[in-house]
Scaffold this active site. Structure first.
Site, PDB file in Angstrom:
ATOM      1  N   VAL A 131      41.926-126.797   4.363  1.00  0.00           N
ATOM      2  CA  VAL A 131      40.894-126.883   3.219  1.00  0.00           C
ATOM      3  C   VAL A 131      41.506-127.011   1.789  1.00  0.00           C
ATOM      4  CG1 VAL A 131      38.748-126.084   1.881  1.00  0.00           C
ATOM      5  CG2 VAL A 131      39.276-125.196   4.207  1.00  0.00           C
ATOM      6  N   ASP A 139      42.429-121.041   4.344  1.00  0.00           N
ATOM      7  CA  ASP A 139      42.497-121.975   5.111  1.00  0.00           C
ATOM      8  C   ASP A 139      43.333-123.319   4.935  1.00  0.00           C
ATOM      9  OD1 ASP A 139      42.029-123.881   7.122  1.00  0.00           O
ATOM     10  OD2 ASP A 139      40.024-123.286   7.787  1.00  0.00           O
ATOM     11  N   ASN A 162      54.896-121.123   7.563  1.00  0.00           N
ATOM     12  CA  ASN A 162      54.906-120.592   8.637  1.00  0.00           C
ATOM     13  C   ASN A 162      53.711-121.056   9.312  1.00  0.00           C
ATOM     14  OD1 ASN A 162      55.526-118.920  11.178  1.00  0.00           O
ATOM     15  ND2 ASN A 162      53.661-118.031  10.387  1.00  0.00           N
ATOM     16  N   SER A 213      60.259-126.988  14.860  1.00  0.00           N
ATOM     17  CA  SER A 213      60.162-126.692  16.333  1.00  0.00           C
ATOM     18  C   SER A 213      61.118-127.619  16.617  1.00  0.00           C
ATOM     19  CB  SER A 213      59.041-126.752  16.879  1.00  0.00           C
ATOM     20  OG  SER A 213      59.011-126.986  17.962  1.00  0.00           O
ATOM     21  N   TYR A 262      51.778-132.962  17.739  1.00  0.00           N
ATOM     22  CA  TYR A 262      52.586-131.734  17.374  1.00  0.00           C
ATOM     23  C   TYR A 262      53.921-131.732  16.768  1.00  0.00           C
ATOM     24  CZ  TYR A 262      54.492-127.053  17.366  1.00  0.00           C
ATOM     25  OH  TYR A 262      55.150-125.870  16.757  1.00  0.00           O
ATOM     26  N   LYS A 283      56.017-131.919  13.282  1.00  0.00           N
ATOM     27  CA  LYS A 283      57.212-131.214  13.141  1.00  0.00           C
ATOM     28  C   LYS A 283      58.490-132.164  12.785  1.00  0.00           C
ATOM     29  CE  LYS A 283      55.381-127.085  13.625  1.00  0.00           C
ATOM     30  NZ  LYS A 283      55.526-126.203  12.547  1.00  0.00           N
TER      31      LYS A 283
END
Length: 258
Positions: free
Chosen positions: A62, A59, A94, A146, A156, A160
């Site tokens: 973490v 994850d 990714n 993106s 977001y 990016k």
């Protein structure tokens, strides 16, 4: 490129990267949170293409999990401490993170996790990979960004935008070495991303969507050519150029990009 390590490698663009790289004969290290799904994907790729596939359940929000992945990326190969592990020649950062909640109404813990996955992990894993790649004078880092990085689309887009600038700066630093850095900036792409984030796709016209296989194919070709900014499809190249040329008040007026 030898062995490729792909974060978020069990679904969406990550899975498509895994399939195309395996079909080209590359060994893989797949990183994701869902160990059962990772094992299923690994078995599929081994059976279909006969390539070596390692799985790392992690994850990326973490720190200890990120450190384990970074340790794998630091393997140079040929040293006693590396065992039989091959070095990673291509890192694909990714792993994604998104939420449909606004910043003001959402939880700050969610924002922290998003930054950890989309920014902190990208930087830490890139640092681990580039060290051994420079030692071997070969390698490539592909960061999935993106077109949203050019908008004012919430945190977001902000994350990016960081990845975009970071990748360009890394490419400048690596110029003249055998190591490259590429930023992939797709637009709307048919994957599980929007559904997992609880974001409706109904308001987005069909012509705006890209096929994941086309996006990945274009990205890998750009990595092989050493391209720094990879924007698949003419429509999103035009959109990106328009966003860069537009005054920021006009970009803000467009609203948030998802």
């Amino acid at each position: 490129m030898g062995t490729a390590l792909i974060t978020g490698g069990s679904a969406g663009l990550g899975l498509e990267f895994a399939r195309q790289l395996a079909a080209a004969g590359h060994g893989l290290v797949l990183v994701a949170r869902d160990e059962e799904r990772l094992d299923q994907v690994a078995a599929e790729l081994r059976g279909d293409h006969g390539v070596a596939v390692e799985v790392l359940r992690a994850d990326l929000s973490v720190p200890d999990d990120v450190a384990r992945v970074a340790q794998r990326l630091a393997v140079v190969g040929g040293r006693p401490e590396d065992g039989d592990l091959p070095p990673v020649g291509l890192l694909v950062n990714n792993a994604g993170f998104a939420t449909s909640a606004s910043f003001a109404k959402g939880r700050i813990s969610t924002e922290h996790r998003g930054i950890d996955v989309m920014v902190r992990a990208v930087v830490e894993l890139s640092h681990a990979a580039v060290g051994q790649m420079l030692e071997r004078d070969q390698g490539a880092i592909l960061n999935v960004g993106s077109v949203a990085a050019l908008t004012a689309g919430g945190t977001y887009a902000a994350a990016k935008a960081y990845v975009r600038t970071f990748t360009e700066a890394l490419a400048v630093e690596l110029k003249g070495t055998g190591v490259t850095a590429t930023l992939l900036s797709p637009g709307f792409t048919h994957t599980e991303f929007h559904a997992r984030a609880g974001i409706s796709k109904s308001a987005i016209p069909e012509w705006a969507w890209l096929d994941a296989s086309d996006v990945v194919r274009a990205a890998l070709e750009d990595v092989r050519r050493g391209v720094v900014l990879s924007t698949p499809s003419v429509r999103y190249k035009v959109a990106a150029a328009a966003l860069r040329a537009a005054p920021r008040w006009a970009v803000r007026a467009v609203g948030k990009y998802r």
